[in-house]
Design a protein around this motif. Structure first.
Motif, mmCIF file in Angstrom:
data_model
loop_
_atom_site.group_PDB
_atom_site.id
_atom_site.type_symbol
_atom_site.label_atom_id
_atom_site.label_comp_id
_atom_site.label_asym_id
_atom_site.label_seq_id
_atom_site.Cartn_x
_atom_site.Cartn_y
_atom_site.Cartn_z
ATOM 1 N N SER A 154 0.832 -1.205 0.000
ATOM 2 C CA SER A 154 0.000 0.000 0.000
ATOM 3 C C SER A 154 0.863 1.250 0.000
ATOM 4 O O SER A 154 0.562 2.218 -0.703
ATOM 5 C CB SER A 154 -0.933 0.024 1.208
ATOM 6 O OG SER A 154 -1.842 -1.032 1.118
ATOM 7 N N VAL A 155 1.926 1.235 0.803
ATOM 8 C CA VAL A 155 2.818 2.401 0.817
ATOM 9 C C VAL A 155 3.480 2.555 -0.545
ATOM 10 O O VAL A 155 3.543 3.655 -1.103
ATOM 11 C CB VAL A 155 3.873 2.261 1.933
ATOM 12 C CG1 VAL A 155 4.952 3.311 1.788
ATOM 13 C CG2 VAL A 155 3.208 2.392 3.284
ATOM 14 N N GLY A 156 3.943 1.438 -1.108
ATOM 15 C CA GLY A 156 4.562 1.495 -2.430
ATOM 16 C C GLY A 156 3.603 2.094 -3.440
ATOM 17 O O GLY A 156 3.957 2.988 -4.217
ATOM 18 N N ILE A 157 2.370 1.630 -3.403
ATOM 19 C CA ILE A 157 1.416 2.085 -4.400
ATOM 20 C C ILE A 157 0.999 3.524 -4.139
ATOM 21 O O ILE A 157 0.708 4.273 -5.076
ATOM 22 C CB ILE A 157 0.237 1.093 -4.471
ATOM 23 C CG1 ILE A 157 0.802 -0.215 -5.041
ATOM 24 C CG2 ILE A 157 -0.849 1.583 -5.372
ATOM 25 C CD1 ILE A 157 -0.176 -1.282 -5.208
ATOM 26 N N ALA A 158 1.015 3.964 -2.864
ATOM 27 C CA ALA A 158 0.745 5.385 -2.584
ATOM 28 C C ALA A 158 1.816 6.247 -3.255
ATOM 29 O O ALA A 158 1.517 7.310 -3.817
ATOM 30 C CB ALA A 158 0.712 5.630 -1.078
ATOM 31 N N LEU A 159 3.076 5.773 -3.212
ATOM 32 C CA LEU A 159 4.142 6.526 -3.876
ATOM 33 C C LEU A 159 3.929 6.538 -5.389
ATOM 34 O O LEU A 159 4.216 7.540 -6.064
ATOM 35 C CB LEU A 159 5.511 5.933 -3.545
ATOM 36 C CG LEU A 159 5.916 6.017 -2.075
ATOM 37 C CD1 LEU A 159 7.298 5.425 -1.872
ATOM 38 C CD2 LEU A 159 5.900 7.453 -1.580
ATOM 39 N N ALA A 160 3.402 5.438 -5.931
ATOM 40 C CA ALA A 160 3.114 5.405 -7.368
ATOM 41 C C ALA A 160 2.021 6.411 -7.724
ATOM 42 O O ALA A 160 2.020 6.979 -8.818
ATOM 43 C CB ALA A 160 2.701 3.997 -7.796
ATOM 44 N N LEU A 161 1.099 6.663 -6.789
ATOM 45 C CA LEU A 161 0.064 7.673 -7.046
ATOM 46 C C LEU A 161 0.709 9.054 -7.141
ATOM 47 O O LEU A 161 0.375 9.856 -8.021
ATOM 48 C CB LEU A 161 -0.989 7.646 -5.938
ATOM 49 C CG LEU A 161 -2.162 8.609 -6.107
ATOM 50 C CD1 LEU A 161 -2.934 8.313 -7.373
ATOM 51 C CD2 LEU A 161 -3.103 8.554 -4.903
ATOM 52 N N LEU A 162 1.671 9.306 -6.233
ATOM 53 C CA LEU A 162 2.414 10.562 -6.309
ATOM 54 C C LEU A 162 3.092 10.662 -7.670
ATOM 55 O O LEU A 162 3.073 11.714 -8.325
ATOM 56 C CB LEU A 162 3.448 10.592 -5.175
ATOM 57 C CG LEU A 162 4.151 11.917 -4.899
ATOM 58 C CD1 LEU A 162 3.151 12.993 -4.550
ATOM 59 C CD2 LEU A 162 5.147 11.760 -3.760
ATOM 60 N N GLY A 163 3.688 9.553 -8.119
ATOM 61 C CA GLY A 163 4.324 9.522 -9.432
ATOM 62 C C GLY A 163 3.337 9.808 -10.548
ATOM 63 O O GLY A 163 3.661 10.485 -11.531
ATOM 64 N N THR A 164 2.110 9.288 -10.410
ATOM 65 C CA THR A 164 1.086 9.514 -11.436
ATOM 66 C C THR A 164 0.738 11.002 -11.522
ATOM 67 O O THR A 164 0.605 11.565 -12.616
ATOM 68 C CB THR A 164 -0.172 8.686 -11.105
ATOM 69 O OG1 THR A 164 0.217 7.331 -10.934
ATOM 70 C CG2 THR A 164 -1.191 8.771 -12.217
ATOM 71 N N PHE A 165 0.610 11.654 -10.357
ATOM 72 C CA PHE A 165 0.336 13.099 -10.359
ATOM 73 C C PHE A 165 1.489 13.864 -11.005
ATOM 74 O O PHE A 165 1.291 14.810 -11.767
ATOM 75 C CB PHE A 165 0.115 13.606 -8.931
ATOM 76 C CG PHE A 165 -1.165 13.125 -8.305
ATOM 77 C CD1 PHE A 165 -2.307 12.929 -9.076
ATOM 78 C CD2 PHE A 165 -1.238 12.865 -6.947
ATOM 79 C CE1 PHE A 165 -3.489 12.487 -8.505
ATOM 80 C CE2 PHE A 165 -2.417 12.418 -6.363
ATOM 81 C CZ PHE A 165 -3.541 12.224 -7.144
ATOM 82 N N LEU A 166 2.726 13.438 -10.674
ATOM 83 C CA LEU A 166 3.903 14.102 -11.254
ATOM 84 C C LEU A 166 3.916 13.931 -12.768
ATOM 85 O O LEU A 166 4.324 14.834 -13.506
ATOM 86 C CB LEU A 166 5.182 13.530 -10.641
ATOM 87 C CG LEU A 166 5.478 13.965 -9.210
ATOM 88 C CD1 LEU A 166 6.481 13.027 -8.559
ATOM 89 C CD2 LEU A 166 6.014 15.388 -9.190
ATOM 90 N N LEU A 167 3.456 12.760 -13.231
ATOM 91 C CA LEU A 167 3.409 12.503 -14.667
ATOM 92 C C LEU A 167 2.458 13.496 -15.349
ATOM 93 O O LEU A 167 2.736 13.999 -16.443
ATOM 94 C CB LEU A 167 2.937 11.065 -14.902
ATOM 95 C CG LEU A 167 3.064 10.517 -16.319
ATOM 96 C CD1 LEU A 167 4.510 10.488 -16.748
ATOM 97 C CD2 LEU A 167 2.480 9.115 -16.393
#
Lengths: 474, 213
Positions: A154-167
């Motif tokens: 879940s923490v890993g995927i939360a960071l991926a959400l941050l990455g998605t926003f950055l994208l």
């Protein structure tokens, strides 16, 4: 007919098994949904299913390859689960079948969507659908495993959400629609935001792929989950997460950010192969040993994609072959566990005498995984090595060969010790139920068909998918 | 005068430090709920004029993050009879000091990243990154399973805050999917905490250390 059917069928299955009080009929629903999914995928390959505006669904070779792999592994896992649920005490409830089909629904969304936001939602949904499955045995070890799995992923995927926003920020202020098709077509991305996006997406989804050092959940979850679920995690879930990384790589290649990709992918990939091989040698539990072998193979895939050219093609073929082999081995490990009631390698001897067919399948699975010809991993590993030479990195090839050899010997010695030797007195040859053997045999057949080139136009599909990742014909 | 949006962000930051310095679990749950309400209000304070989608998203955020999630956690705590102390492996004072370092890092990063639209509050990126780091800190330095869930919520709040840089441009369907995932995720975590307690009679995740190589 639209691609939405590939989501609707398993979702209808979730509803059906949730409402049906009869266990035997629930298994029929599960099998029907799994079969219908595979048949529908055949139609999708034939171009018979339309794209859908809902969830931005579209069919492309890369997503199609991964979804087909998932569908085949799912069918095998569903078959093996029937036996697991029969033996389970108390007899399995509906949650198990519902979660399995929920996983298939989110896998379809993940593979087919063009939208990075939907991709994220589907990826988190696969975590949530598999968590109750890992926890199914309900003992203290499976609680510990599921807790680590939930929190770390879940923490890993939360960071991926941050990455998605950055994208989206990298796409620019005008129209950040987060669609892969427009991101690939745009070519010009704000480099600073894109670098940040790549790092977060890679770390985030890499956690779920099981790349070192974010792999710590993986051996516990694979070791403690019911064996069909271990097979599902290793054969389907890890590759879905890897697909998410491949989607980011597609965008990076189109944006001309290759120089950012290679060091990160090759570095994390080789690191994973190295650490996983070292830890594999220390295992006394055969399911954990197989789990580390999964980490090792995910590392090889990552290296292959980082190298590009022939290795890009090789990595995709390797993904298919390794996933089938791992699903096969985990299912056979389940048969061994039922008979010997122990996960310790030392407690298992004389497998070929006590469970002759399962023992033979274990050895066959090992040969598939070790890359013996004519199995696909033989060809894929050659392609990856050729890619390393093409990319001017022979030391990567040398490192891979050396580590693979160590892993081969380590796995081989342990598997030989399991299949050979006499069984203890008083323990005669056990009855092997056909249902326990059918699924592994199907997976072995699929791996053989891949290696012998029996699957029509596989080469072209692999080439088309690899081309979007910087791969080329070997 | 400070604009409303900046004031809301300052309150979010204050919430981070309140969680870091807290010794009671119920208090930290209340803080994450409070942050949830702030997160719901923020897009309304930033983006004018208000749209139907904006309203839907704001109310969805407030209901899920401000009301439902804290109640799920309280339910799990009550049912599982979790003791209320935090039992940190890093004391409150050191935690707050580490939080200050995170704030400094967040401000520095916010300054170095390319400029965003001028209508967005200046503190947005710094607050978001600081909240993510504080959440990570709580996750890694608290031993109880339930407190780790609070850390995860804090981290998720930070990521969600970052999404405000794009508010209105990510389709509503996706935003709602994100909230739904979070909701189901915390619900499952609550269930696991409940079962863990029955099995182990303690929610000390440090005791969950039987699986290793």
């Amino acid at each position: 007919m639209s691609l939405l059917l590939l989501l609707a069928v398993p979702l209808a299955g979730v509803v059906a098994v949730s409402c049906d009080p009869r266990r035997a009929r629930r298994l029929v629903w599960l099998a029907l949904a799994a079969l219908a999914h595979l048949v529908l995928l055949g139609f999708a390959w034939g171009g018979r299913l339309r794209d859908s505006r809902v969830l931005w669904l579209g069919f492309d070779p890369l997503g199609g390859l991964v979804l087909t792999l998932v569908s085949v592994v799912f069918l095998a896992v569903a078959g093996h689960s029937a036996v697991y649920l029969q033996r389970r005490v108390p007899r399995g409830g509906r949650a198990y079948e519902a979660c399995l089909l929920g996983f298939l629904t989110s896998a379809s969304a993940l593979c087919l969507t063009d939208h990075f936001g939907v991709l994220w939602v589907a990826m988190e949904a696969t975590t949530l659908a598999t968590a109750p499955l890992i926890y199914d045995p309900g003992d203290r070890h499976s609680i510990e495993a599921v807790w680590k799995y939930l929190v770390i992923c879940s923490v890993g995927i939360a960071l991926a959400l941050l990455g998605t926003f950055l994208l989206a920020l990298a796409q620019g202020a005008n129209a950040p629609d987060l669609l892969r098709s427009s991101l690939v077509a745009a070519r010009a991305l704000e480099p600073m935001w894109f670098k940040a996006a790549f790092v977060f997406l890679f770390i985030g989804y890499g956690t779920k792929v099981g790349l070192v050092p974010m792999h710590t959940w993986l051996p516990d979850a694979h070791g403690e989950a019911p064996s069909p679920i271990s097979a599902l995690l290793s054969g389907a879930l890890l590759n879905l997460a890897f697909l998410a990384i491949l989607r980011v790589v597609q965008v990076a290649r189109a944006a001309g950010q290759q120089r950012l990709l290679a060091p990160v992918l090759i570095g994390f990939g080789l690191g994973s192969v190295l650490v996983a091989t070292a830890l594999l040698l220390r295992q006394r539990n055969y399911k954990r040993m197989l789990a580390y072998s999964s980490v090792e193979h995910m590392g090889i895939l990552t290296v292959g994609i980082g190298l590009g050219q022939a290795a890009g093609f090789g990595a995709l073929l390797h993904m298919l072959g390794a996933a089938l082999a791992k699903a096969l081995l985990f299912l056979v490990a389940g048969n061994v566990l039922i008979e010997y009631r122990s996960k310790r390698i030392g407690d298992v001897t004389g497998l070929l005498e006590r469970l002759p067919i399962s023992g033979a399948l274990l050895v066959a699975g090992f040969f598939v995984l070790a890359g013996a010809p004519p199995f696909p991993l033989f060809f894929s590993e050659l392609a990856i090595l050729r890619g390393a030479i093409q990319a001017g990195a022979p030391w990567v090839a040398a490192g891979l060969v050396l580590l693979q050899l160590v892993a081969f010997i380590g796995l081989g010695v342990r598997i030989v010790s399991m299949v050979q030797g006499g069984s203890a007195p008083g323990e005669s040859r056990a009855n092997e139920s056909a249902l326990l053997l059918a699924s592994p045999v199907v997976l072995l057949g699929a791996a053989l068909a891949l290696g012998l080139g029996l699957i029509p136009s596989l080469q072209n599909v692999l080439l088309a998918a690899a081309a979007t990742l910087g791969g080329s014909a070997p | 005068m400070i604009p409303l949006s900046e004031a809301l962000l300052l309150l979010v930051l204050l919430g981070d430090f309140a969680v870091l310095g807290a010794s009671r679990l119920t208090f930290t749950i209340r803080i994450t709920a409070f942050q949830g309400f702030l997160l719901g209000m923020l897009p309304l304070a930033i983006h004018h004029p208000w749209t139907g989608q904006g309203f839907l998203l704001a109310s969805g955020t407030m209901v899920v993050k401000g009301l439902v999630l804290p109640n799920v956690l309280r339910w799990a705590m009550r049912e599982a009879a979790v003791r209320r102390e935090m039992e940190p492996s890093l004391g409150p004072l050191s935690s707050v000091a580490a939080g200050l370092v995170a704030l400094g890092l967040g401000l520095a990063l916010g300054r170095h990243l390319p400029a965003l639209e001028p209508t967005l509050p200046r503190l947005l990126v710094a607050t978001s990154l600081t909240t993510v780091m504080c959440g990570f800190l709580v996750l890694t330095t608290r031993r109880k399973a339930m407190t780790q869930v609070v850390g995860y919520l804090l981290l998720e709040n930070g990521v969600y805050l970052f999404g405000m840089t794009l508010a209105g441009r990510v389709p509503l369907l996706v935003e709602m999917g994100v909230l739904l995932d979070l909701l189901v995720g915390v619900f499952i975590m609550g269930l696991v905490v409940f079962h863990m307690n029955r099995e182990l009679e303690s929610l000390d995740s440090a005791r969950l250390a039987e699986l290793h190589d």
